[in-house]
Design a protein around this motif. Structure first.
Motif, mmCIF file in Angstrom:
data_model
loop_
_atom_site.group_PDB
_atom_site.id
_atom_site.type_symbol
_atom_site.label_atom_id
_atom_site.label_comp_id
_atom_site.label_asym_id
_atom_site.label_seq_id
_atom_site.Cartn_x
_atom_site.Cartn_y
_atom_site.Cartn_z
ATOM 1 N N SER A 188 0.824 -1.210 0.000
ATOM 2 C CA SER A 188 0.000 0.000 0.000
ATOM 3 C C SER A 188 0.859 1.261 0.000
ATOM 4 O O SER A 188 0.523 2.251 -0.657
ATOM 5 C CB SER A 188 -0.936 -0.003 1.202
ATOM 6 O OG SER A 188 -0.207 -0.099 2.395
ATOM 7 N N LYS A 189 1.989 1.239 0.704
ATOM 8 C CA LYS A 189 2.889 2.389 0.715
ATOM 9 C C LYS A 189 3.587 2.549 -0.637
ATOM 10 O O LYS A 189 3.784 3.666 -1.113
ATOM 11 C CB LYS A 189 3.933 2.241 1.817
ATOM 12 C CG LYS A 189 3.359 2.352 3.209
ATOM 13 C CD LYS A 189 4.437 2.132 4.248
ATOM 14 C CE LYS A 189 3.846 2.169 5.641
ATOM 15 N NZ LYS A 189 4.874 1.908 6.671
ATOM 16 N N ARG B 200 8.928 10.011 0.154
ATOM 17 C CA ARG B 200 8.776 8.652 0.678
ATOM 18 C C ARG B 200 10.022 7.807 0.401
ATOM 19 O O ARG B 200 10.645 7.909 -0.664
ATOM 20 C CB ARG B 200 7.553 7.998 0.073
ATOM 21 C CG ARG B 200 6.286 8.717 0.464
ATOM 22 C CD ARG B 200 5.082 7.928 0.082
ATOM 23 N NE ARG B 200 3.893 8.570 0.606
ATOM 24 C CZ ARG B 200 3.321 8.237 1.759
ATOM 25 N NH1 ARG B 200 3.834 7.287 2.500
ATOM 26 N NH2 ARG B 200 2.241 8.867 2.167
#
Length: 123
Positions: A25-26, A51
């Motif tokens: 999901s990340k 990220r």
């Protein structure tokens, strides 16, 4: 006399990074940013993305571009990220001690990151 138009199939080149230690999901949040973008713009987006998984996605993109240049003779400045997706890899299961002698499970998820590049279609 009827003539047939012969369309040449666009060559798609891909690269895959397997067992990356980040939850899918990340990773999908970052991969969604570069889908259907020119390669140069995708590199810029990944370079300035905050990220941590952006570093891994950039490595996969660099590998896909290198595969296109070296194996298929395509030019890097004419490539587009045709597809980019993240599949779920195996999950490592760990135990964390909790109160009163019980335990809870920790799931350490992994991902398979795939990036597909193709030549830009001239309209």
């Amino acid at each position: 006399m009827a003539t047939k138009s012969i369309e040449t199939e666009a060559t798609e080149v891909r690269a895959v990074a397997k067992y990356v230690r980040v939850s899918p999901s990340k990773a999908r949040l970052v991969v969604d940013l570069i889908r259907r973008k020119p390669v140069a713009q995708a590199f810029d987006i990944l370079h300035f993305c905050d990220r941590a998984v952006a570093v891994d996605v950039e490595k996969v993109l660099r590998s896909a571009v290198a595969n296109a240049e070296n194996n298929n003779g395509l030019r890097a400045d004419n490539l587009v990220v045709a597809a980019a997706y993240v599949d779920e890899g195996p999950t490592l299961k760990r135990i964390r001690p909790r109160a009163k002698g019980s335990a809870s499970r920790i799931l350490k998820r992994t991902s398979h990151i795939t990036v597909v590049v193709a030549p830009r279609k001239e309209a």
